[in-house]
Write a protein that holds these residues in place. Structure first.
Motif, PDB file in Angstrom:
ATOM      1  N   SER B   7       0.940  -1.292  -0.032  1.00 46.42           N
ATOM      2  CA  SER B   7       0.141   0.077   0.033  1.00 46.42           C
ATOM      3  C   SER B   7       1.047   1.104   0.081  1.00 46.42           C
ATOM      4  O   SER B   7       1.991   1.307   0.641  1.00 46.42           O
ATOM      5  N   GLY B   8       0.407   2.351  -0.778  1.00 47.76           N
ATOM      6  CA  GLY B   8       1.450   3.495  -0.829  1.00 47.76           C
ATOM      7  C   GLY B   8       2.542   3.097  -1.829  1.00 47.76           C
ATOM      8  O   GLY B   8       3.526   3.818  -1.713  1.00 47.76           O
ATOM      9  N   ALA B   9       2.113   2.488  -2.697  1.00 43.94           N
ATOM     10  CA  ALA B   9       3.053   2.027  -3.578  1.00 43.94           C
ATOM     11  C   ALA B   9       3.465   3.142  -4.638  1.00 43.94           C
ATOM     12  O   ALA B   9       4.692   2.767  -5.253  1.00 43.94           O
ATOM     13  N   THR B  10       2.783   4.140  -4.928  1.00 40.19           N
ATOM     14  CA  THR B  10       3.396   5.308  -5.829  1.00 40.19           C
ATOM     15  C   THR B  10       4.304   6.043  -5.193  1.00 40.19           C
ATOM     16  O   THR B  10       4.429   7.197  -5.858  1.00 40.19           O
ATOM     17  N   THR B  11       4.389   6.032  -3.815  1.00 38.74           N
ATOM     18  CA  THR B  11       5.588   6.889  -3.139  1.00 38.74           C
ATOM     19  C   THR B  11       6.966   6.426  -4.063  1.00 38.74           C
ATOM     20  O   THR B  11       6.955   5.219  -4.384  1.00 38.74           O
ATOM     21  N   PRO B  12       7.996   7.219  -3.884  1.00 40.99           N
ATOM     22  CA  PRO B  12       9.206   6.677  -4.343  1.00 40.99           C
ATOM     23  C   PRO B  12       9.710   5.271  -3.625  1.00 40.99           C
ATOM     24  O   PRO B  12      10.358   4.317  -3.905  1.00 40.99           O
ATOM     25  N   LEU B  13       9.254   5.365  -2.214  1.00 45.04           N
ATOM     26  CA  LEU B  13       9.593   4.066  -1.422  1.00 45.04           C
ATOM     27  C   LEU B  13       8.840   3.054  -1.824  1.00 45.04           C
ATOM     28  O   LEU B  13       9.477   2.035  -2.036  1.00 45.04           O
ATOM     29  N   GLY B  14       7.735   3.078  -1.934  1.00 42.45           N
ATOM     30  CA  GLY B  14       6.612   2.046  -2.380  1.00 42.45           C
ATOM     31  C   GLY B  14       7.342   1.384  -3.739  1.00 42.45           C
ATOM     32  O   GLY B  14       7.315   0.216  -4.006  1.00 42.45           O
ATOM     33  N   ALA B  15       7.512   2.355  -4.901  1.00 45.53           N
ATOM     34  CA  ALA B  15       7.830   2.056  -5.975  1.00 45.53           C
ATOM     35  C   ALA B  15       9.091   1.456  -6.241  1.00 45.53           C
ATOM     36  O   ALA B  15       9.527   0.303  -6.820  1.00 45.53           O
TER      37      ALA B  15
END
Lengths: 303, 316
Positions: B7-15
């Motif tokens: 979840s929250g995958a579209t942040t730089p961390l998630g990606a």
């Protein structure tokens, strides 16, 4: 933004900052300051001191070699010229392993702590960093907190003790706390309530307790009274000293034979209140004895 | 491992985590975010599934977990979703931070394939005062003051919610209390702080801060997913340095300002710019040391920070 406006802003900024540097003048490096005042051999010890450098020249508590050097510089005049500190028996300080230095506390201002640290920094048999434990309110004092932590001081939480003793460091504590430093003239060289925390931690970590008596600090800054209602930065009171400056008393530091806790007790004994009390009583008695030894040996307050 | 939900995958961390998991071929990776599919496709690596889900809506969460998650047989949930703008407060933000975490934990328990739930927490959950430790262990007191900003209270509540699930549910829960991540678009207050031309800091204070790089955060999350151990873990970074050094290394100017003025000044800045740095959220970290003791993560997860931040951080 037009080029002309950007250029103007850039010129203004350069004028304000004196180039690409910070807005305010950069504080001089601790080592650069120390080189002006501290003898070379004392400064060389700083390089030999253990520092758990986490990559940027600081340990997790904020101590740095520059801060230690700055601490030496700050204490130089007080140590060598003002209080002319005489150190007796510093050879008792173990060269390795966790150590808890316990001392009597006095003098209105914690200059005794500063002088103990200055002494260990300069004269310990092997260069070791004394981690002075300071009261919580010191951490809230601007500038002071930064200078202290850079020079190795730590806040007095139990977790800090545990961590540093785990890593085999030297901790300097005053079991009397503010009761010792704030006591009246009529109670000088009388040990106040002696807390047991240092004994418990020494037991748990197998640390060696080194008793230490500070002679002379009681007379350095007699107290006229105190403002008990004024709690600046959370301090328990504000002392009213009899003199605007500390008096140039001759300070003597008497180190006693180490109490090797690990040789007699196991870490599990830290859970036994009787053993803890026994160890604390032993450290108290040792400091008490050193105080009387020191008082007998001194020839005068200023001599 | 049969699959991972992020979840929250579209942040730089998630990606970055999704790319890492794909690179290691750890089964299907299901990414979740609020962005439209086209926007998500720009940041996510090829080969991952993407679902647009509003986690503040319980029905959407149920549909996600009993739909794609069950279909893919996901074995690990990595919950990174958090609001990126510290200025936002209120019920919706609370639902995202706390209620969504609680619901996902509860529903994950009902899915037989899910074995691990990794919750990303923050150093902000620790009570940072002069009478507390300078180096936080996992058992250090938490910031439970009712006067703390919602940004902090929500994180503490989500953290405690995840901790309360340990041992009471079937799924193993790992709470990773991460040092401040220095990256854009991940809700990093430090990033926002260092993005300003001039960094105002409390005069007379220069605390030690710990900075986590995206690469190390990914390594920690991956270690938690693959190891599958439950518990609370401090995730420290490779950079432990004074605040003033961080400002200097970022190429910024530090301007010491008396503490009481910092709140109004940063509120003014937030009001007239798109910066979301909040002094009240970071007040204690700007005054007192806030370093994590990462020994437990090293012993149990085998995680040790090895990727220092490249100073100056790009864009900072």
């Amino acid at each position: 933004m037009t080029d002309a406006r950007a250029s103007l802003l850039s010129r203004v900024r350069r004028r304000l900052t004196g180039g690409a540097g910070p807005w305010l003048p950069k504080l001089p490096d601790g080592r650069a300051v120390a080189r002006w005042v501290v003898p070379v051999d004392e400064l060389a010890r700083v390089d030999a001191m253990p520092l758990r450098d986490l990559g940027h020249g600081y340990d997790a508590y904020g101590m740095s070699r520059g801060g230690l050097a700055f601490g030496l510089a700050l204490s130089h005049v007080l140590y060598h010229h003002w209080f002319r500190v005489s150190s007796h028996g510093i050879g008792h300080l173990p060269t390795t392993g966790p150590v808890v230095v316990v001392a009597n506390h006095s003098g209105t201002l914690p200059l005794d702590g500063l002088m103990i640290c200055a002494d260990i920094l300069r004269r310990s048999p092997v260069p070791r960093v004394p981690r002075a434990v300071v009261d919580y309110f010191v951490g809230r004092m601007p500038v002071v907190n930064t200078v202290f932590t850079r020079a190795g001081a730590i806040g007095g939480s139990r977790a800090n003790f545990h961590d540093l003793l785990d890593h085999g460091e030297v901790i300097v504590v005053f079991p009397e706390g503010t009761a010792g430093i704030g006591k009246g003239w009529d109670k000088r060289y009388e040990l106040q309530r002696w807390t047991h925390g240092h004994a418990e931690l020494a037991l748990r970590h197998g640390a060696t307790i080194v008793p230490l008596a500070v002679i002379g600090a009681e007379e350095q800054l007699p107290q006229l009274g105190r403002l008990a209602w004024l709690h600046a930065f959370g301090a328990p009171f504000l002392p009213i000293p009899a003199s605007p400056l500390p008096l140039p008393v001759h300070l003597h530091l008497w180190y006693g034979p180490p109490i090797r806790v690990a040789e007699r007790w196991s870490p599990d004994d830290a859970h036994d209140p009787e053993v803890v009390a026994q160890v604390a009583a032993q450290s108290r008695a040792a400091v008490h004895q050193l105080i009387h030894q020191g008082l007998r040996a001194r020839t005068g307050v200023f001599a | 491992m049969s699959g991972v939900l992020i979840s929250g995958a579209t942040t730089p961390l998630g990606a970055a985590l999704a790319a890492d998991l794909r690179a290691h071929d750890d089964g299907p990776v299901l990414c979740v975010g609020v962005e439209a599919d086209e926007l998500a496709a720009d940041v996510l690596p090829a080969g991952v599934d993407y679902q647009r889900v509003d986690l503040t809506r319980p029905r959407h969460v149920r549909s996600l977990l009993f739909g794609p998650v069950r279909r893919l047989g996901v074995s690990a949930v990595v919950h990174l979703a958090a609001h990126r703008d510290a200025r936002r407060e209120g019920g919706r933000v609370h639902r995202l931070h706390v209620d969504a975490t609680r619901l996902m934990l509860r529903l994950a328990d009902d899915l037989p394939s899910v074995r691990t739930f990794v919750h990303r927490s923050s150093v902000l959950v620790y009570k940072n005062r002069t009478d507390q430790a300078d180096v936080f262990r996992e058992d250090a007191p938490l910031e439970l003051s009712p006067r703390a900003p919602q940004w902090v209270r929500d994180r503490v509540e989500a953290d405690v919610t995840a901790c309360a699930h340990m041992g009471t549910g079937r799924v193993r829960v790992a709470v990773l209390r991460c040092a401040e991540l220095l990256a854009p678009d991940v809700g990093s207050q430090l990033w926002d702080y260092l993005s300003g031309r001039v960094c105002l800091r409390p005069a007379g204070f220069d605390p030690m801060i710990e900075v986590l790089s995206v690469a190390d955060a990914v390594a920690a999350l991956r270690a938690a997913v693959t190891h599958g151990a439950g518990g609370v873990f401090n995730i420290g970074g490779a950079d432990v340095l004074p605040l003033s050094s961080a400002i200097r290394l970022s190429g910024r100017d530090a301007l010491p300002v008396p503490g009481p003025l910092l709140g109004p000044l940063y509120r003014l800045r937030a009001a007239v710019s798109d910066r979301s740095f909040r002094y009240d959220v970071n007040r204690h970290l700007l005054h007192f040391n806030g370093v994590l003791d990462g020994r437990r993560a090293a012993e149990v997860l085998g995680y040790r920070p090895t990727h220092p931040v490249t100073w100056p951080a790009p864009g900072a």
